[in-house]
Design a protein around this motif. Structure first.
Motif, PDB file in Angstrom:
ATOM      1  N   VAL A   1       0.735  -1.191  -0.155  1.00  0.00           N
ATOM      2  CA  VAL A   1      -0.029   0.173  -0.023  1.00  0.00           C
ATOM      3  C   VAL A   1       0.817   1.274   0.050  1.00  0.00           C
ATOM      4  O   VAL A   1       1.777   1.367   0.728  1.00  0.00           O
ATOM      5  CB  VAL A   1      -0.788   0.024   1.044  1.00  0.00           C
ATOM      6  CG1 VAL A   1      -1.767   1.280   1.142  1.00  0.00           C
ATOM      7  CG2 VAL A   1      -1.627  -1.248   1.164  1.00  0.00           C
ATOM      8  N   ARG A   2       0.711   1.955  -0.936  1.00  0.00           N
ATOM      9  CA  ARG A   2       1.817   3.082  -1.142  1.00  0.00           C
ATOM     10  C   ARG A   2       0.831   4.434  -1.592  1.00  0.00           C
ATOM     11  O   ARG A   2       0.076   4.381  -2.043  1.00  0.00           O
ATOM     12  CB  ARG A   2       2.663   2.934  -2.441  1.00  0.00           C
ATOM     13  CG  ARG A   2       3.376   3.942  -2.508  1.00  0.00           C
ATOM     14  CD  ARG A   2       4.403   3.747  -4.056  1.00  0.00           C
ATOM     15  NE  ARG A   2       4.925   2.619  -4.003  1.00  0.00           N
ATOM     16  CZ  ARG A   2       6.321   2.258  -3.602  1.00  0.00           C
ATOM     17  NH1 ARG A   2       7.069   3.036  -3.257  1.00  0.00           N
ATOM     18  NH2 ARG A   2       6.937   1.120  -4.006  1.00  0.00           N
ATOM     19  N   ASN A   3       1.115   5.486  -0.765  1.00  0.00           N
ATOM     20  CA  ASN A   3       0.377   6.945  -1.157  1.00  0.00           C
ATOM     21  C   ASN A   3       1.691   7.866  -0.963  1.00  0.00           C
ATOM     22  O   ASN A   3       2.552   8.086  -0.238  1.00  0.00           O
ATOM     23  CB  ASN A   3      -0.457   7.159  -0.030  1.00  0.00           C
ATOM     24  CG  ASN A   3       0.071   7.330   1.384  1.00  0.00           C
ATOM     25  OD1 ASN A   3       0.344   6.329   2.304  1.00  0.00           O
ATOM     26  ND2 ASN A   3       0.564   8.679   1.699  1.00  0.00           N
TER      27      ASN A   3
ATOM     28  N   LEU B   1       0.168  -0.032  12.764  1.00  0.00           N
ATOM     29  CA  LEU B   1       1.268  -0.834  12.369  1.00  0.00           C
ATOM     30  C   LEU B   1       1.839  -1.592  12.912  1.00  0.00           C
ATOM     31  O   LEU B   1       2.322  -2.518  12.581  1.00  0.00           O
ATOM     32  CB  LEU B   1       2.448   0.370  11.651  1.00  0.00           C
ATOM     33  CG  LEU B   1       1.931   1.426  10.846  1.00  0.00           C
ATOM     34  CD1 LEU B   1       2.836   2.312  10.784  1.00  0.00           C
ATOM     35  CD2 LEU B   1       1.423   0.591   9.589  1.00  0.00           C
ATOM     36  N   ILE B   2       1.896  -1.489  14.378  1.00  0.00           N
ATOM     37  CA  ILE B   2       2.610  -2.443  15.241  1.00  0.00           C
ATOM     38  C   ILE B   2       1.658  -3.942  15.254  1.00  0.00           C
ATOM     39  O   ILE B   2       2.226  -5.048  15.122  1.00  0.00           O
ATOM     40  CB  ILE B   2       2.501  -2.150  16.941  1.00  0.00           C
ATOM     41  CG1 ILE B   2       3.325  -0.798  16.809  1.00  0.00           C
ATOM     42  CG2 ILE B   2       2.812  -3.269  17.560  1.00  0.00           C
ATOM     43  CD1 ILE B   2       3.385  -0.193  18.288  1.00  0.00           C
TER      44      ILE B   2
ATOM     45  N   GLY C   1       7.447   2.544   6.148  1.00  0.00           N
ATOM     46  CA  GLY C   1       8.349   3.630   6.181  1.00  0.00           C
ATOM     47  C   GLY C   1       8.109   4.760   5.163  1.00  0.00           C
ATOM     48  O   GLY C   1       7.531   4.527   4.116  1.00  0.00           O
ATOM     49  N   PRO C   2       8.633   5.897   5.428  1.00  0.00           N
ATOM     50  CA  PRO C   2       8.390   6.904   4.546  1.00  0.00           C
ATOM     51  C   PRO C   2       9.367   6.745   3.149  1.00  0.00           C
ATOM     52  O   PRO C   2      10.298   6.286   3.193  1.00  0.00           O
ATOM     53  CB  PRO C   2       9.013   8.209   5.335  1.00  0.00           C
ATOM     54  CG  PRO C   2       9.761   7.489   6.233  1.00  0.00           C
ATOM     55  CD  PRO C   2       9.357   6.283   6.517  1.00  0.00           C
ATOM     56  N   GLU C   3       8.760   7.372   2.251  1.00  0.00           N
ATOM     57  CA  GLU C   3       9.290   7.342   0.780  1.00  0.00           C
ATOM     58  C   GLU C   3      10.277   8.409   0.517  1.00  0.00           C
ATOM     59  O   GLU C   3      10.122   9.474   1.161  1.00  0.00           O
ATOM     60  CB  GLU C   3       8.252   7.265  -0.152  1.00  0.00           C
ATOM     61  CG  GLU C   3       7.419   5.846  -0.171  1.00  0.00           C
ATOM     62  CD  GLU C   3       8.131   4.702  -0.847  1.00  0.00           C
ATOM     63  OE1 GLU C   3       7.620   4.275  -1.730  1.00  0.00           O
ATOM     64  OE2 GLU C   3       9.223   4.162  -0.411  1.00  0.00           O
ATOM     65  N   PRO C   4      11.330   8.377  -0.412  1.00  0.00           N
ATOM     66  CA  PRO C   4      11.826   9.503  -0.476  1.00  0.00           C
ATOM     67  C   PRO C   4      11.248  10.888  -1.055  1.00  0.00           C
ATOM     68  O   PRO C   4      11.577  11.902  -0.826  1.00  0.00           O
ATOM     69  CB  PRO C   4      12.911   9.112  -1.851  1.00  0.00           C
ATOM     70  CG  PRO C   4      12.974   7.893  -1.580  1.00  0.00           C
ATOM     71  CD  PRO C   4      11.663   7.327  -1.000  1.00  0.00           C
TER      72      PRO C   4
ATOM     73  N   VAL D   1       3.767   0.489   2.825  1.00  0.00           N
ATOM     74  CA  VAL D   1       3.585  -0.529   3.642  1.00  0.00           C
ATOM     75  C   VAL D   1       3.556  -1.604   2.796  1.00  0.00           C
ATOM     76  O   VAL D   1       2.850  -2.007   1.901  1.00  0.00           O
ATOM     77  CB  VAL D   1       2.335  -0.831   4.348  1.00  0.00           C
ATOM     78  CG1 VAL D   1       2.148  -1.776   5.452  1.00  0.00           C
ATOM     79  CG2 VAL D   1       2.167   0.738   5.534  1.00  0.00           C
ATOM     80  N   ARG D   2       4.570  -2.825   3.136  1.00  0.00           N
ATOM     81  CA  ARG D   2       4.716  -3.839   2.354  1.00  0.00           C
ATOM     82  C   ARG D   2       4.944  -5.115   3.147  1.00  0.00           C
ATOM     83  O   ARG D   2       5.456  -5.002   4.305  1.00  0.00           O
ATOM     84  CB  ARG D   2       5.940  -3.768   1.617  1.00  0.00           C
ATOM     85  CG  ARG D   2       5.938  -4.839   0.358  1.00  0.00           C
ATOM     86  CD  ARG D   2       7.326  -4.555  -0.576  1.00  0.00           C
ATOM     87  NE  ARG D   2       7.585  -5.360  -1.463  1.00  0.00           N
ATOM     88  CZ  ARG D   2       7.912  -6.484  -1.261  1.00  0.00           C
ATOM     89  NH1 ARG D   2       8.406  -6.977  -0.423  1.00  0.00           N
ATOM     90  NH2 ARG D   2       8.113  -7.385  -2.513  1.00  0.00           N
TER      91      ARG D   2
END
Length: 405
Positions: free
Chosen positions: A352-354, A371-372, A388-391, A397-398
């Motif tokens: 899931v990416r945003n 997330l935990i 984690g955050p993207e550049p 989330v993977r």
């Protein structure tokens, strides 16, 4: 196990700790103790009376010797009343007395039995060896006219051996019973601990499920209620659509809550089980999010979603649900991409990416427990999860989950 039950099974010196009110540290006799001591005393007296009658029938026995036999025999029988306090000392004393006094033989056998029951092997072996060594003394000093020396010696050796063997068998049985009781109590304790652990794990699973399910619904309520609050002049159609989403989300939240609470009910109290989400129902989750106003793109590269294991598919569904919930809270208005790939033998991967939000928005508070919980859920399913955050400022989330061939 009560104190009285232990007294039936263990030696008095080991099983009877100091009781309140007993200044000398001695345990008080129970009713059973008095009954056992009285029975042992009467048995010793009966053996002594038979022996006295046999001695009295011998015309060669002087009256003084007969009187001494009666007195010594009576004292030997009375000594049995203190054998619980000094079992070893009483047994040794009676063995020495019975070596020259046949009337004390009954009391000596009772004392040997008590030592064998209440003491370990070494003191029992010592007093038994003393009895065997002194066995020939009585037939030699006071022979029985009707019995030879050898016969009297053999009988005098067999009786202590039989009594000691009987006492040791009783002791072994009592120790076995105590061991079995301790094992049963230990097993009950361990079973209780396992039950508590199972309850704790069940509570954690229910809490994780409740968070994953209700967070999605309640976030919809928060977002659309906030939109109505800050845009009171919105068009009627948009207000009606937001109200419909709020109503549907509230209804679904109540249904999900009933489903989770149903897990805590007894089997006969269930109102009916709702179908659990699977990989095949992922499309309905995406449609629901789109209906709520989100921009969602689903990339499903699984050929036959219905063939995925139910537990794995449910985990994928919950991960996608939590990812959409987080995106709705922390990046509203962005386009979320949900990608699912995998095949039997290769495993399942859900991502899931945003992107980063481009417009200011009111931050919805979050605790990070979602997330935990997803990490724990993926681990329990045999997979792994990273986030984690993207550049570019977005978030990803993977999760990778197993799918057996």
């Amino acid at each position: 196990m009560t104190r009285t039950e232990y007294r039936w099974l263990l030696p008095s010196a080991m099983a009877d700790p100091e009781l309140p009110g007993d200044r000398r540290g001695r345990a008080r006799r129970t009713v059973r103790d008095w009954a056992v001591d009285l029975t042992a005393f009467l048995c010793a007296v009966a053996v002594g009376m038979v022996t006295v009658a046999t001695i009295e029938a011998d015309p060669t026995t002087p009256d003084g010797v007969l009187l001494a036999d009666i007195v010594v025999g009576a004292l030997a029988c009375c000594a049995l009343w203190v054998r619980r306090r000094w079992p070893f000392g009483v047994a040794v004393g009676l063995v020495l007395v019975s070596a020259i006094e046949p009337v004390a033989a009954g009391a000596m056998l009772v004392a040997l039995f008590g030592v064998a029951v209440h003491r370990p092997f070494r003191p029992v072996a010592a007093v038994g060896a003393l009895a065997l060594v002194l066995t020939p003394v009585q037939p030699y000093l006071r022979p029985d006219p009707g019995t030879s020396f050898v016969e009297a010696t053999v009988i005098g050796a067999l009786l202590p051996l039989l009594v000691i063997s009987w006492g040791m068998a009783v002791r072994s049985r009592r120790q076995l019973v105590v061991t079995l009781r301790e094992r049963a109590q230990r097993a009950e304790t361990e079973a209780g601990l396992r039950a508590e652990q199972a309850q704790r794990l069940a509570r954690e699973a229910i809490a994780r499920e409740m968070h994953d399910v209700l967070a999605h619904r309640l976030t919809l309520l928060s977002v659309h209620a906030g939109a109505l609050e800050f845009r009171p002049d919105a068009p009627t159609a948009e207000v009606a659509r937001a109200a419909g989403v709020i109503r549907d989300s509230a209804h679904e939240a109540l249904q999900d809550l009933r489903e989770i609470i149903g897990v805590l009910r007894s089997p006969g109290e269930s109102d009916g089980d709702r179908p659990q989400p699977t990989l095949a129902t992922l499309d309905s989750l995406i449609d629901e999010s789109r209906l709520a106003g989100m921009k969602v793109t689903l990339v499903n590269r699984v050929d036959e979603p219905g063939t995925a294991p139910a537990a794995t598919g449910r985990t994928v569904y919950r991960i996608a649900q939590e990812g959409l919930t987080n995106a709705r809270k922390h990046a509203p208005g962005t386009e979320v991409t949900v990608t699912v790939t995998g095949a039997p033998g290769e495993g399942l991967t859900v991502e899931v990416r945003n992107p980063a939000p481009t417009e200011p928005f009111e931050q919805v508070p979050g605790s990070g427990q979602g997330l935990i919980g997803l990490t724990e859920r993926a681990t329990l399913a045999g997979g792994s999860l990273d986030h984690g955050p993207e550049p570019d400022g977005g978030f990803r989330v993977r999760a990778s989950l197993p799918w057996p061939a």
